[in-house]
Design a protein around this motif. Structure first.
Motif, mmCIF file in Angstrom:
data_model
loop_
_atom_site.group_PDB
_atom_site.id
_atom_site.type_symbol
_atom_site.label_atom_id
_atom_site.label_comp_id
_atom_site.label_asym_id
_atom_site.label_seq_id
_atom_site.Cartn_x
_atom_site.Cartn_y
_atom_site.Cartn_z
ATOM 1 N N PRO A 1 -16.457 1.948 -3.921
ATOM 2 C CA PRO A 1 -16.864 0.557 -3.649
ATOM 3 C C PRO A 1 -15.643 -0.307 -3.337
ATOM 4 O O PRO A 1 -15.218 -1.149 -4.127
ATOM 5 C CB PRO A 1 -17.555 0.129 -4.951
ATOM 6 N N THR A 2 -15.058 -0.086 -2.159
ATOM 7 C CA THR A 2 -13.784 -0.722 -1.819
ATOM 8 C C THR A 2 -13.853 -2.244 -1.801
ATOM 9 O O THR A 2 -12.885 -2.916 -2.171
ATOM 10 C CB THR A 2 -13.290 -0.219 -0.451
ATOM 11 N N VAL B 1 -15.190 8.206 5.144
ATOM 12 C CA VAL B 1 -14.490 7.895 6.396
ATOM 13 C C VAL B 1 -15.457 7.307 7.422
ATOM 14 O O VAL B 1 -16.647 7.601 7.423
ATOM 15 C CB VAL B 1 -13.801 9.149 6.972
ATOM 16 N N SER B 2 -14.906 6.482 8.327
ATOM 17 C CA SER B 2 -15.742 5.739 9.275
ATOM 18 C C SER B 2 -16.509 6.634 10.229
ATOM 19 O O SER B 2 -17.575 6.266 10.716
ATOM 20 C CB SER B 2 -14.874 4.761 10.069
ATOM 21 N N PHE B 3 -15.974 7.831 10.515
ATOM 22 C CA PHE B 3 -16.626 8.716 11.484
ATOM 23 C C PHE B 3 -17.580 9.723 10.836
ATOM 24 O O PHE B 3 -18.137 10.574 11.525
ATOM 25 C CB PHE B 3 -15.566 9.476 12.303
ATOM 26 N N ALA B 4 -17.784 9.615 9.521
ATOM 27 C CA ALA B 4 -18.581 10.617 8.809
ATOM 28 C C ALA B 4 -19.987 10.764 9.376
ATOM 29 O O ALA B 4 -20.520 11.879 9.465
ATOM 30 C CB ALA B 4 -18.651 10.277 7.321
ATOM 31 N N VAL C 1 0.846 -1.191 0.000
ATOM 32 C CA VAL C 1 0.000 0.000 0.000
ATOM 33 C C VAL C 1 0.883 1.242 0.000
ATOM 34 O O VAL C 1 1.981 1.246 0.556
ATOM 35 C CB VAL C 1 -0.972 0.037 1.200
ATOM 36 N N ALA C 2 0.393 2.306 -0.638
ATOM 37 C CA ALA C 2 1.165 3.552 -0.696
ATOM 38 C C ALA C 2 1.216 4.205 0.675
ATOM 39 O O ALA C 2 2.244 4.729 1.096
ATOM 40 C CB ALA C 2 0.559 4.500 -1.729
ATOM 41 N N ASN C 3 0.092 4.173 1.391
ATOM 42 C CA ASN C 3 0.039 4.791 2.720
ATOM 43 C C ASN C 3 -1.089 4.140 3.509
ATOM 44 O O ASN C 3 -2.261 4.338 3.212
ATOM 45 C CB ASN C 3 -0.188 6.303 2.606
ATOM 46 N N ILE C 4 -0.730 3.379 4.525
ATOM 47 C CA ILE C 4 -1.712 2.623 5.304
ATOM 48 C C ILE C 4 -2.598 3.546 6.129
ATOM 49 O O ILE C 4 -3.632 3.129 6.664
ATOM 50 C CB ILE C 4 -0.999 1.590 6.217
ATOM 51 N N SER C 5 -2.225 4.833 6.242
ATOM 52 C CA SER C 5 -3.031 5.790 7.007
ATOM 53 C C SER C 5 -4.373 6.063 6.346
ATOM 54 O O SER C 5 -5.318 6.479 7.011
ATOM 55 C CB SER C 5 -2.269 7.113 7.179
ATOM 56 N N HIS C 6 -4.458 5.867 5.024
ATOM 57 C CA HIS C 6 -5.718 6.077 4.325
ATOM 58 C C HIS C 6 -6.717 4.980 4.692
ATOM 59 O O HIS C 6 -6.402 3.787 4.596
ATOM 60 C CB HIS C 6 -5.517 6.055 2.804
ATOM 61 N N GLU C 7 -7.931 5.363 5.080
ATOM 62 C CA GLU C 7 -8.966 4.355 5.342
ATOM 63 C C GLU C 7 -9.249 3.547 4.090
ATOM 64 O O GLU C 7 -9.561 2.359 4.157
ATOM 65 C CB GLU C 7 -10.252 5.023 5.848
ATOM 66 N N PHE C 8 -9.142 4.201 2.940
ATOM 67 C CA PHE C 8 -9.340 3.507 1.667
ATOM 68 C C PHE C 8 -8.405 2.301 1.571
ATOM 69 O O PHE C 8 -8.814 1.209 1.174
ATOM 70 C CB PHE C 8 -9.085 4.478 0.511
ATOM 71 N N GLN D 1 -9.461 -0.552 3.940
ATOM 72 C CA GLN D 1 -10.683 -1.191 3.457
ATOM 73 C C GLN D 1 -10.385 -2.111 2.269
ATOM 74 O O GLN D 1 -10.918 -3.228 2.172
ATOM 75 C CB GLN D 1 -11.710 -0.133 3.067
ATOM 76 N N ILE D 2 -9.519 -1.651 1.366
ATOM 77 C CA ILE D 2 -9.136 -2.465 0.209
ATOM 78 C C ILE D 2 -8.392 -3.724 0.669
ATOM 79 O O ILE D 2 -8.660 -4.836 0.197
ATOM 80 C CB ILE D 2 -8.253 -1.656 -0.762
#
Length: 337
Positions: free
Chosen positions: A298-299, A282-285, A73-80, A83-84
């Motif tokens: 659609p992850t 995001v999960s907190f949206a 992954v490019a950056n694990i900080s992304h929720e995307f 999820q992927i």
């Protein structure tokens, strides 16, 4: 009775179940076509009773497959990203494959080291969120016919399938939502576009297209692609100017965090002082106050498709080459605009 001081073997399981070693081997490899239910149950009981653990390394050498793939992954900080990865893991687990996850942190050198490490571990293939800066390495993997799939990003000079969102449409959905709610002065903020990271470039391009389609004036000062560390300073310049934007599109979840942080620190109100939409659900949206309108991806389907393509290549199944698989974004309307 098998001694607790030695490793349990297939022979031990076969003797316990009263079957041949080849029958146990077929059972362990999920080949049940000519195996009765009673036989399967006896083997399962023997495996459980003896605590048998397959020797994965030995099996991989024999079958010439590690049944393992790498995911960089490019950056694990992304929720995307998380999820992927979860979707990839679920699909691989169902197919009796394992995954090794590596976090490149958008660093081409780190990505290169991970690719080399995974090759050394003889994983059967890799799914990469590419930094786009290791083109010669990607091309060398292609020359070796090494199974590889890109996700989230597209590298034009590399003939490898890429799983991607329709990024321009994502921006169009957001701009249309702003316009329908009466906003005319709209901006977009995202991470740095310096390394031509595909989704960032495409989302800005889509934003500009959508603004023009909707009859809005496109102001360059309202369009920013900068490093995360510089976003706060750019927001200050943009939002404290004499004629600031009324609404901002956050290009991804990390940018959204920066906008929300800025709003909190400067005691601004959403959407009264600034309307906000974020790309990435995001999960907190839905629990933020006010609830955040987002453009989702659609992850689950994207991760599944990446894993499916890679495993088909690993198994030698014929797959018609397609350079990009585009997935549709969707809007989740809430209260932030």
């Amino acid at each position: 009775m098998v001694s607790k001081n030695r490793t349990v073997t297939i022979k031990d399981v076969a003797e316990e179940a009263g079957v041949s070693k080849s029958t146990v081997s077929q059972y362990l490899n999920n080949r049940y076509e000519y195996m009765g239910l009673e036989t399967r149950e006896r083997i399962a009981e023997a495996v459980d009773e003896l605590g048998y653990q397959p020797n994965i390394v030995a099996r991989s050498l024999k079958q010439k497959t590690s049944t393992t793939i790498g995911v960089i992954v490019a950056n694990i900080s992304h929720e995307f990203s998380t999820q992927i990865v979860r979707s990839i893991e679920e699909y691989c687990n169902e197919s009796n494959f394992h995954i090794i996850v590596c976090n490149a942190e958008d660093d081409p050198e780190k990505e290169k080291k991970y690719i080399e490490m995974l090759r050394a571990k003889q994983v059967d293939g890799i799914i990469v969120f590419p930094t786009s800066m290791n083109i010669s390495l990607y091309q060398s993997l292609n020359l070796e016919d090494y199974p590889m799939v890109f996700i989230d990003r597209y590298v034009p000079d590399v003939k490898t399938s890429s799983i991607m969102l329709d990024n321009k449409k994502a921006s169009h959905l957001a701009v249309r939502e702003f316009v329908e709610r009466g906003y005319k002065k709209i901006g977009i903020v995202t991470n740095s576009t310096e390394n031509n990271v595909t989704p960032r470039i495409e989302r800005i391009e889509g934003f500009i297209e959508a603004a023009r389609v909707n009859g809005l004036i496109v102001k360059n000062d309202f369009i920013k692609g900068v490093e995360i560390e510089a976003i706060q300073a750019e927001l200050e310049k943009m939002l404290f100017r004499p004629d600031p934007p009324e609404a901002l599109l956050a290009g991804n979840d990390l940018t959204l965090f920066e906008i929300l942080k800025f709003v909190k620190e400067h005691k601004m109100e959403i959407p009264k002082d600034l309307a906000v939409i974020g790309i990435d659900d995001v999960s907190f949206a839905s629990i933020y106050d006010p609830e955040l309108t987002t453009i989702g991806q659609p992850t689950s389907e994207m991760g599944k498709k990446a894993a499916e393509l890679l495993l088909k290549r690993i198994k030698g199944d014929e797959v018609a080459f397609q350079d990009i698989y585009r997935f549709e974004p969707f809007i989740k309307r809430r209260s932030s605009c």
